[in-house]
Design a protein around this motif. Structure first.
Motif, short mmCIF file in Angstrom:
data_model
loop_
_atom_site.label_atom_id
_atom_site.label_comp_id
_atom_site.label_asym_id
_atom_site.label_seq_id
_atom_site.Cartn_x
_atom_site.Cartn_y
_atom_site.Cartn_z
N GLU A 1 40.79 124.30 88.40
CA GLU A 1 40.70 124.15 86.94
C GLU A 1 39.34 124.62 86.45
O GLU A 1 39.24 125.33 85.42
CB GLU A 1 40.93 122.69 86.56
N ARG A 2 38.30 124.23 87.19
CA ARG A 2 36.96 124.67 86.78
C ARG A 2 36.83 126.19 86.90
O ARG A 2 36.18 126.83 86.06
CB ARG A 2 35.90 123.98 87.64
N TYR B 1 31.68 123.21 80.31
CA TYR B 1 31.44 123.27 81.76
C TYR B 1 30.70 122.03 82.24
O TYR B 1 31.05 121.42 83.26
CB TYR B 1 30.63 124.53 82.08
N LEU B 2 29.60 121.64 81.50
CA LEU B 2 28.84 120.46 81.89
C LEU B 2 29.69 119.19 81.82
O LEU B 2 29.60 118.30 82.67
CB LEU B 2 27.59 120.33 81.01
N ARG B 3 30.51 119.13 80.75
CA ARG B 3 31.36 117.96 80.61
C ARG B 3 32.34 117.85 81.78
O ARG B 3 32.57 116.79 82.34
CB ARG B 3 32.09 118.01 79.27
N ARG B 4 32.95 118.94 82.13
CA ARG B 4 33.91 118.91 83.26
C ARG B 4 33.20 118.69 84.60
O ARG B 4 33.76 118.10 85.52
CB ARG B 4 34.71 120.19 83.28
N LEU B 5 31.96 119.17 84.72
CA LEU B 5 31.19 118.90 85.93
C LEU B 5 30.93 117.41 86.06
O LEU B 5 30.97 116.86 87.17
CB LEU B 5 29.88 119.68 85.88
N ARG B 6 30.66 116.76 84.90
CA ARG B 6 30.49 115.31 84.95
C ARG B 6 31.77 114.62 85.40
O ARG B 6 31.74 113.62 86.11
CB ARG B 6 30.03 114.79 83.58
N ARG B 7 32.90 115.19 84.95
CA ARG B 7 34.18 114.62 85.39
C ARG B 7 34.33 114.74 86.92
O ARG B 7 34.81 113.81 87.58
CB ARG B 7 35.34 115.35 84.71
N SER B 8 33.94 115.87 87.45
CA SER B 8 34.02 116.06 88.90
C SER B 8 33.12 115.06 89.63
O SER B 8 33.51 114.47 90.64
CB SER B 8 33.61 117.49 89.26
#
Length: 746
Positions: A287-288, A313-320
Motif C-alpha cells: 500500500e505504501r 506518507y508520514l501519516r501512513r508511516l506512523r500507521r506502520s
C-alpha cells in the motif's frame, strides 16, 4: 527573450533531473521500506521463536529429568539377587505425573518390546511397542546412552497425539535391561502454538532434525509425523547457525511464500520455526509503495502537491509504526502468559525490564517491587559468586544453563532453581531473558535417595560379612566331607576285596575237600596193603586193584590240587593288583580271565550268568588294579541292582581294540535298566537306590573316578527301563602317569 528561452531550455533537464531524483528517491525508499518491514518481522519472529524454543526446551528437559529421576530410583537388584522386571514395573506404578501438564504417560519397555505404562488419564497397562522406530533403535543399540525423541503417534487408549522421549536403562554392571520412556502431549505444544499462530496469522511448527514434523499450527492431525527428510530447507538448516531466518514457498506444505524465523533447541535434535506469509507481511508495504508511486506521479505532474503527499506518507508511516508496536505488544502478552517464570533484564544496567506472572508467583513479589531494580537490590541470589558466574557465562557464551542455583524468596526462604538465560535484542538494546524453574522438591528427593543408598550399602556390607563367615564354615564342612568320602572309598575297596576273598575261600573248599577225601582213601588202601604184605596174604588181584585205585586217586588228587593252585594264583594276582596302585605291563585278556575266575564264586551262588568275549593281543602299560576294580564294581553293581525281581539274567564282558592307542571294555546286562533320573545321578557319590539295604552309593562313583582320573579314559552309560544297561569304557593302552588311585580316592 533569450533569458526566457534559456530558462525554458533548462527547464526540461531540470524537470528531468527532478523526476529522476524523485523516482530514484522513491525507488530507494520503497526498497528500504521493504527491508525495514522484513527486518522488523524477522526481529519479531525471533522474539516469538525464542519464547517457543524456551517452552520446548523446558518441556523436553522436564521429560529428561523425569526419566533420569525414575532411572536413578530403579533398584539394581531384586531381593532374590537378580534384577526382576516386576521391580521396575512397581516403580513405574508408583510414579505420578499429576504435577506436569505436559507429560501424559511413563512407561518401561523390556528387551522383547513389551511396555508397562502408567498414566494419569488411564489405568496402568501393558502393550507391545516393538513397532515404534525409536524403541527398535534403542533396543538394537544398547550402547546408545543419549535421549532419543521418537515420531509422534496416537495413544492407543484415547487417540491423543504424543511425542515419545526415551533412553536406554541399565542395571548393575551396565547390563542393558530395557528402555524407559515418557510421552509429551502434542496438545501441550499445539494449544500454545495455535494461539500464537492465530494471533499473528502465522504458521508455527516444531520438527525433528531427523526429518519429521512434531506439531504444526494451524493444527491439523495430518501434519503430525509428516516426513520432510527430503526438504532442501531442512538440509540447509542442519549445517546453519542456531537461529536465523529464510524465505521459502513450499516448506511444510505451504502453498505460498513465507518468511520463516527458526531457532534450534540446545541439547535436542529439534527446531522450532515461526513463519508468516510474505503477502501479509508486505501488505502495508505494498500500500505504501502504491502511494509512493502515486506520490511520485503527482510530484512529477504537480510539484505543488509534494507537501500534501509527504504528509500522507508520514501519516501512513506512523500507521506502520503503530502496527509494529501492536505486534510487539502481542508478543509481550505471549511473554506474560508463558507458564515458565521469565524475567527480561537490561544487560548494561542489570535492571529488570519486564517480568511475567509466573515469576512473580514463584518468588512472591509484586510487579512494581521488581521493575527497574537489580537482583542485588532484591537480594535474589543467595551466593553472589554464583550470580557472577552466571553473568560471566552469559557474556562469554551468550547463554547460561545452571542446574543448581539457590535463589531467595521474598519471605526469606530459599529455592533451588534451574536457571537458563539467553542474550536477545529488544528495542535495539542488548538484554538477557532468564527463566527460573523451581526444583527444590526434586533435589530433596535426590538427597533422601542418596541417604537410602548409603543405608543399603551398609546392609550389603553386613550381609557380605555374614556370607563370608558362612562360606568359611562351609569350606570346613566340605573338608570334613572329603575326608569322610576318602575313608568310605577305602572301606568300599577293602569290602570288595573281602568279598573276593570270601568267594575264593568258598571255591577252594571243594578241591581241597575232594583232595582230602582221596588222600584219606589212598591212606586206608595203603595201610590195608601193608597189612596184607606183612601177613603174607597179598594176592595179585588185590595188588592190581590197589594200583588201579591209587592211579585213579592220584589223577583226582592232581586235578583238584591243580584247580586249587590256579584259583590261588589268580586270586593272588588279583588281590595284589586290587590292594596296590602299582603300574606294570600286562596282557588285558589274561588279566581279565584271572579276574573272572575269582568272580565266578560270586555268580555261582546266584541264578545269573557272567560270560566274556575278550580280544587277544591287547598289551597295556597301565594300572591292572584300577581296571580290576572297575570290572569288579560293574559286576557287583549288576548283581545287586540289575536283576531285582528276576529269576535269571545274563551279564557279558567284552573287549576290543579301537586303534593302536585306544581299546574298549563293554559290560552289558539284560536287567531292569535305569530311568533318566537315576542315569543322570549314577556317578554322584553316595547316591544309591538301595539306601539302608547294603548299598553305599560309592561303587559307580569309584568307577568314574578310576576311569577318568587314574586310567585317563572316558565312560558312557546307555540304559532305559526294562532295557538293561550297557557300560562302555574307552581307555588308552598307555595310562597317564599324573595321578594314582590314592590320589583319586583323596
Amino acid at each position: 527573450m533569450s533569458g526566457r528561452l534559456d530558462a525554458r531550455g533548462l527547464l526540461p533537464p531540470i524537470v528531468g533531473l527532478m523526476v529522476v531524483a524523485i523516482v530514484a528517491q522513491s525507488w530507494w525508499a520503497i526498497e528500504q521500506d521493504r527491508q525495514l518491514t522484513l527486518n522488523a518481522e524477522k526481529t519479531n519472529g525471533l522474539v516469538a521463536v525464542r519464547l517457543l524454543e524456551e517452552l520446548a526446551t523446558q518441556t523436553l528437559q522436564d521429560a529428561v529429568r523425569k526419566l533420569d529421576m525414575v532411572a536413578s530410583m530403579a533398584p539394581p537388584r531384586s531381593a532374590g539377587g537378580t534384577w526382576q522386571e516386576a521391580d521396575f514395573r512397581a516403580l513405574i506404578a508408583r510414579q505420578t505425573l499429576q504435577e506436569t501438564r505436559q507429560l501424559k504417560a511413563l512407561q518401561f519397555i523390556n528387551l522383547e518390546g513389551l511396555s508397562w505404562i502408567t498414566s494419569p488419564d488411564y489405568p496402568a497397562h501393558q502393550e507391545s511397542v516393538m513397532d515404534r522406530e525409536h524403541v527398535r533403535y534403542l533396543l538394537s543399540h544398547p550402547d546408545q546412552r543419549q535421549v532419543v525423541i521418537g515420531h509422534p503417534f496416537a495413544s492407543r487408549y484415547d487417540s491423543q497425539l504424543v511425542i515419545p522421549v526415551a533412553r536406554n536403562l541399565y542395571a548393575a554392571g551396565d547390563r542393558h535391561v530395557g528402555v524407559i520412556s515418557t510421552d509429551i502431549r502434542v496438545s501441550y505444544f499445539g494449544d500454545l502454538y495455535a494461539r500464537v499462530a492465530k494471533a499473528n496469522n502465522a504458521s508455527v511448527a516444531l520438527f525433528a532434525d531427523e526429518g519429521f514434523v512434531i506439531v504444526r499450527s494451524p493444527f491439523e492431525a495430518r501434519y503430525a509425523d509428516r516426513n520432510i527428510a527430503d526438504s532442501a530447507v531442512l538440509a540447509q538448516l542442519r549445517g546453519g547457525p542456531d537461529e536465523g531466518a529464510f524465505e521459502d514457498t513450499s516448506f511444510l506444505d505451504d502453498e505460498f511464500a513465507r518468511l520463516y524465523t527458526y531457532r534450534k533447541i540446545v541439547g535436542f535434535p529439534v527446531t522450532t520455526v515461526y513463519g508468516r506469509d510474505l503477502d501479509s507481511i508486505l501488505l502495508d508495504w505494498r500500500e505504501r509503495t502504491r502511494d509512493r508511486i502515486l506520490f511520485t506521479a503527482a510530484t512529477v505532474s504537480l510539484i505543488g502537491g509534494l507537501t500534501v503527499l509527504l504528509l500522507v506518507y508520514l501519516r501512513r508511516l506512523r500507521r506502520s509504526t503503530a502496527s509494529l508496536r501492536e505486534n510487539e505488544s502481542k508478543f509481550v502478552g505471549l511473554f506474560q502468559r508463558s507458564p515458565l517464570p521469565l524475567v527480561l533484564v537490561h544487560r548494561a544496567s542489570r535492571r529488570v525490564i519486564e517480568v511475567n506472572d509466573a515469576w512473580l508467583q514463584l518468588f512472591g513479589y509484586a510487579a512494581q517491587e521488581v521493575l527497574s531494580r537489580t537482583a542485588v537490590e532484591l537480594g535474589l541470589w543467595v551466593d553472589p559468586r554464583a550470580q557472577q558466574e552466571v553473568i560471566d557465562s552469559l557474556n562469554t557464551d551468550g547463554y547460561v544453563d545452571r542446574p543448581d542455583a539457590w535463589l531467595r524468596h521474598r519471605d526469606g526462604h530459599t529455592l533451588c532453581c534451574v536457571v537458563t538465560g539467553r542474550v536477545i535484542e529488544s528495542a535495539g538494546e542488548s538484554c538477557a531473558l532468564f527463566s527460573s524453574l523451581d526444583v527444590t522438591q526434586q533435589r530433596q528427593m535426590a538427597l533422601e535417595l542418596r541417604g537410602f543408598n548409603q543405608e543399603l550399602e551398609q546392609r550389603v556390607q553386613q550381609r557380605t560379612e555374614s556370607l563370608a563367615q558362612t562360606n568359611r564354615e562351609l569350606v570346613a564342612a566340605l573338608d570334613s566331607l572329603k575326608a569322610m568320602q576318602t575313608e568310605l572309598i577305602r572301606s568300599e575297596k577293602m569290602a570288595a576285596l573281602g568279598s573276593l576273598v570270601a568267594g575264593v575261600a568258598h571255591e577252594l573248599n571243594t578241591p581241597i575237600g575232594t583232595s582230602f577225601t582221596v588222600a584219606s582213601a589212598l591212606q586206608d588202601q595203603t595201610r590195608q596193603l601193608q597189612r596184607d604184605v606183612q601177613a603174607g596174604g597179598l594176592r595179585r588181584s588185590a595188588f592190581e586193584q590197589y594200583l588201579a585205585s591209587s592211579a585213579q586217586g592220584v589223577d583226582i588228587l592232581m586235578s583238584t590240587l591243580r584247580r586249587a593252585v590256579d584259583l590261588i594264583g589268580s586270586f593272588k594276582g588279583v588281590a595284589v593288583d586290587q590292594s596296590s596302585d602299582q603300574r606294570r605291563r600286562f596282557d588285558l585278556r589274561q588279566m581279565l580271565q584271572d579276574l573272572l575266575l575269582t568272580l565266578q564264586p560270586m555268580c555261582r551262588k546266584t541264578p545269573f550268568v557272567l560270560s566274556s568275549d575278550l580280544a587277544t593281543g591287547i598289551e597295556l602299560d597301565s594300572y591292572p588294579g584300577a581296571i580290576g576294580q572297575v570290572v569288579t564294581n560293574c559286576v557287583t553293581n549288576a548283581l545287586m541292582h540289575a536283576f531285582e525281581g528276576r529269576l535269571r539274567g545274563h551279564m557279558q564282558l567284552r573287549t576290543r581294540a579301537l586303534d593302536d592307542d585306544l581299546f574298549e571294555i563293554a559290560f552289558t546286562d539284560d536287567g531292569i535298566g535305569m530311568s533318566d533320573a537315576v542315569l543322570r545321578r549314577v556317578f554322584d557319590p553316595f547316591f544309591t537306590t538301595k539306601f539302608g539295604q547294603g548299598g553305599s552309593g560309592l561303587g559307580m562313583h569309584i568307577v568314574y573316578k578310576l576311569v577318568t582320573d587314574v586310567l585317563g579314559g572316558a565312560i558312557h552309560l546307555d540304559s532305559a527301563p526294562d532295557q538293561g544297561l550297557r557300560v562302555v569304557i574307552v581307555l588308552p593302552r598307555t595310562a597317564p602317569s599324573v595321578r594314582t588311585q590314592a590320589d583319586c580316592a583323596a
